[in-house]
Write an enzyme that holds these catalytic residues in place. Structure first.
Site, mmCIF file in Angstrom:
data_model
loop_
_atom_site.group_PDB
_atom_site.id
_atom_site.type_symbol
_atom_site.label_atom_id
_atom_site.label_comp_id
_atom_site.label_asym_id
_atom_site.label_seq_id
_atom_site.Cartn_x
_atom_site.Cartn_y
_atom_site.Cartn_z
ATOM 1 C CG ASP A 139 -2.294 0.435 0.986
ATOM 2 O OD1 ASP A 139 -2.452 1.526 0.390
ATOM 3 O OD2 ASP A 139 -3.238 -0.285 1.352
ATOM 4 C CG ASP B 170 -4.712 5.597 0.664
ATOM 5 O OD1 ASP B 170 -5.605 4.756 0.787
ATOM 6 O OD2 ASP B 170 -4.690 6.667 1.303
ATOM 7 C CD GLU C 211 -8.810 4.195 -2.108
ATOM 8 O OE1 GLU C 211 -9.746 3.870 -1.371
ATOM 9 O OE2 GLU C 211 -7.969 5.045 -1.773
ATOM 10 C CG HIS D 23 -8.963 -1.577 3.834
ATOM 11 N ND1 HIS D 23 -8.855 -1.583 2.462
ATOM 12 C CD2 HIS D 23 -8.540 -0.359 4.243
ATOM 13 C CE1 HIS D 23 -8.374 -0.419 2.070
ATOM 14 N NE2 HIS D 23 -8.171 0.346 3.123
ATOM 15 C CG ASP D 24 -11.398 1.824 2.908
ATOM 16 O OD1 ASP D 24 -10.911 1.805 4.059
ATOM 17 O OD2 ASP D 24 -10.811 2.321 1.925
HETATM 18 O O1 TEU Z 1 -9.649 5.336 1.354
HETATM 19 C C1 TEU Z 1 -10.033 6.440 0.585
HETATM 20 C C2 TEU Z 1 -11.410 6.738 0.559
HETATM 21 O O2 TEU Z 1 -11.922 7.162 -0.460
HETATM 22 C C3 TEU Z 1 -12.162 6.623 1.850
HETATM 23 O O3 TEU Z 1 -12.638 7.882 2.183
HETATM 24 C C4 TEU Z 1 -13.265 5.734 1.651
HETATM 25 O O4 TEU Z 1 -14.140 6.324 0.744
HETATM 26 C C5 TEU Z 1 -13.971 5.524 2.936
HETATM 27 O O5 TEU Z 1 -13.151 4.772 3.759
HETATM 28 C C6 TEU Z 1 -15.245 4.774 2.710
HETATM 29 O O6 TEU Z 1 -16.117 5.067 3.700
HETATM 30 C C7 TEU Z 1 -8.281 5.168 1.535
HETATM 31 C C8 TEU Z 1 -8.006 3.938 2.371
HETATM 32 O O7 TEU Z 1 -8.419 2.798 1.678
HETATM 33 C C9 TEU Z 1 -8.670 4.138 3.702
HETATM 34 O O8 TEU Z 1 -8.555 2.980 4.499
HETATM 35 C C10 TEU Z 1 -8.031 5.327 4.371
HETATM 36 O O9 TEU Z 1 -8.699 5.608 5.558
HETATM 37 C C11 TEU Z 1 -8.056 6.569 3.493
HETATM 38 O O10 TEU Z 1 -7.680 6.294 2.138
HETATM 39 C C12 TEU Z 1 -7.085 7.598 4.004
HETATM 40 O O11 TEU Z 1 -5.769 7.176 3.775
#
Ligand code: TEU
Ligand code: CA
Length: 539
Positions: free
Chosen positions: A79, A180, A235, A308-309
């Protein structure tokens, strides 16, 4: 997997489970951030890009893990979190000291306006996107938490630092990067106010796909990516199909593929993700089909229903009722893995892991959920019970509870106290119960992954949607040369009749989640039934 009983998964734990991943058929492992971090956002706030987080182990543990991955013929994607750093990163501790510090311009500093922040942008984690810093009386931009200040990518020194850090990891032998929020690195010139949507307190920053993002990625590609054999995925929050064709163009000038967000935003509502709305299947089909058709021959898709999100895909798009969850997990897997693109399996998805019945807010660990709970209950938009209901359905912690290895204490994840609760259904859903069972979700994933490696039509075939308006069935074909597959998925609990296109009648079943064996012209699909039919040769 926790190796030392402190309740936190770690690198040695991963190394001890590599054979499991190999058995599943995994080619590439995407590892969430393991760098040194004060952990405000589960490692997405990095204070040293070239050190390992203490809780996760040492650099020696990392090297051993990487070696174990390579010895098994797998690869490792790291990542790369470079839209922002931690506020505890040395660049930022310097930057905040004074306006003439050599690192000042590594971040985005502005004077306040009318006694408040420089503009009306909101953070993705609630509240304003600006934090007043006492040392200089100026504000810094943080699109995520205030412990995640945004880097200033317009500064060539920042780009050079990031590229040399990436180069350091590549020389170490890693095999790629998951980048990210890479779509957010080029900010809107002048940082203008945005429009505040109704129900919201702040505006969206409108920084997705900013003016220089493609220049910066092409520079990264020339200076780093093109010099190694890597897999890259960006992403890309806010990415459109048109933009994706640039990020992930087959000409290889930028990235290999992107994560798009359109299909995981279909169940959003006025308050964003905090709702109990469900995705309408017709919408899901429309969105996924657009991406399939539009990128074909031009760019490459990433295929995912969860990460994970996101909440657990089985609970969100399917049905996690014990009566249906096994067939339903297999149906969702079929639907995704038969598409064109690179499928991602999120840990535990291959077991049919589900959302977690969190009790109260004390069970929640994720900063996004914690902040939203505060903000919406304080302001009175939702009651505490309502917010907990939404967090149980949509919160990111659903995907972050410990991996369910076996039926022993804490699902075999740790001998200590886990850092977040274990999903109580681990006694029924766990790896040990599934790896040797030919009818398990795990075995089904194994078969799907193996099929994809055998049949070019699954990887490269042209996609066509059938029955676009059907409310319960998702049906599509894939064709390449003489090969043609029909993919049928019943997304509902209801028995549903379907008449096959003529060319598939009497065709053989490639994979299925009920024991049907052969197909007639008309089939009565059971709850969450799925089957992939291979056209009879010569038809
Ligand atoms: O996520 C980016 C992102 O767009 C998040 O706001 C996502 O939409 C949200 O988690 C959904 O509810 C990335 C990573 O994958 C995330 O884990 C991090 O928290 C974020 O960036 C900040 O680095
Ligand atoms: Ca540990």
């Amino acid at each position: 997997m926790d190796s030392n009983g402190d309740g936190i998964g770690d690198l040695k734990g991963i190394t001890s489970k590599l054979d499991y991943l190999k058995e599943l058929g995994v080619d590439v492992i995407w590892l969430s951030p393991v760098y040194q971090s004060p952990n405000d956002d589960n490692g997405y706030d990095i204070s040293d890009y070239c050190a390992i987080m203490e809780e996760f182990g040492s650099m020696d543990d990392f090297d051993e893990m990487l070696d174990g991955i390579h010895r098994r013929g797998m690869r490792l994607v790291m990542d790369l979190v470079v839209n922002h750093t931690s506020d505890e990163h040395a660049w930022f501790t310097e930057s905040r000291k004074s306006t003439d510090n050599p690192y000042r311009n590594y971040y985005i500093w502005r004077e306040g306006k009318d006694g408040g922040p420089p503009n009306n942008w909101g953070s993705f984690f609630s509240g304003p996107a600006w934090q007043l810093d006492t040392a200089t009386g100026m504000y810094y931009l943080h699109l995520f938490s205030k412990k995640q200040p945004d880097l200033n990518w317009d500064n060539p020194k920042v780009r050079a630092e990031v590229f040399s850090m990436m180069d350091w990891w590549c020389r170490k032998g890693i095999d790629g990067f998951r980048m990210d929020v890479i779509s957010l690195i080029s900010k809107k010139p002048g940082l203008p106010d945005g429009i505040v949507p109704s129900g919201a307190f702040y505006a969206d920053c409108g920084c997705a796909n900013g003016p220089n993002v493609h220049d910066y990625l092409q520079e990264m590609n020339r200076k780093v990516l093109s010099r190694y054999d890597l897999m890259t995925v960006g992403e890309c929050a806010g990415v459109t199909i048109e933009e994706a064709k640039k990020y992930a163009s087959l000409d290889g000038k930028e990235l290999n593929m992107v994560f798009q967000f359109e299909h995981v935003g279909l169940d959003d509502d006025v308050y964003g993700k905090w709702t109990d709305r469900r995705t309408d299947l017709r919408e899901l089909k429309r969105v996924l089909s657009n991406w399939q058709v539009e990128l074909s021959g031009k760019a490459w898709n990433s295929l995912y229903f969860g990460n994970h999100d996101q909440p657990r895909s089985l609970s969100r798009f399917g049905n996690d009722d014990p009566k249906y969850r096994t067939v339903c997990a297999k149906m969702l897997a079929t639907c995704l893995h038969m598409l064109q693109g690179t499928p991602y399996v999120y840990q535990g998805e291959e077991l049919g892991m589900t959302n977690c019945p969190f009790g109260g807010i004390e069970d929640v660990r994720d900063i996004e959920s914690l902040n939203a709970y505060q903000e919406y209950t304080k302001e009175g938009s939702f009651s505490k019970e309502e917010m907990m209901h939404f967090i149980r359905l949509r919160g990111r912690d659903n995907a972050r509870t410990p991996m369910q290895w076996d039926e022993g204490p804490n699902a075999g994840f740790t001998k200590g106290q886990p850092w977040i609760m274990v999903n109580p259904n681990y006694t029924e859903i766990n790896a040990a119960a599934q790896t040797g069972d030919p009818d398990s979700v795990f075995s089904y994933y194994k078969k799907l992954i193996a099929l994809r490696k055998q049949m070019d039509v699954i990887v490269y075939g042209e996609y066509e949607l059938l029955e676009a308006g059907h409310e319960r069935l998702y049906v599509y074909t894939r064709s390449l040369g003489d090969e043609k597959l029909l993919v049928i998925c019943n997304f509902s609990v209801q028995e549903t009749e379907y008449t096959l296109p003529k060319e598939f009648c009497g065709g053989s079943v490639l994979i299925e989640n009920y024991a049907r064996g052969r197909v007639a012209e008309r089939v009565l699909l059971a709850a969450y039934e799925t089957l992939v039919v291979r056209q009879l040769a010569g038809k």
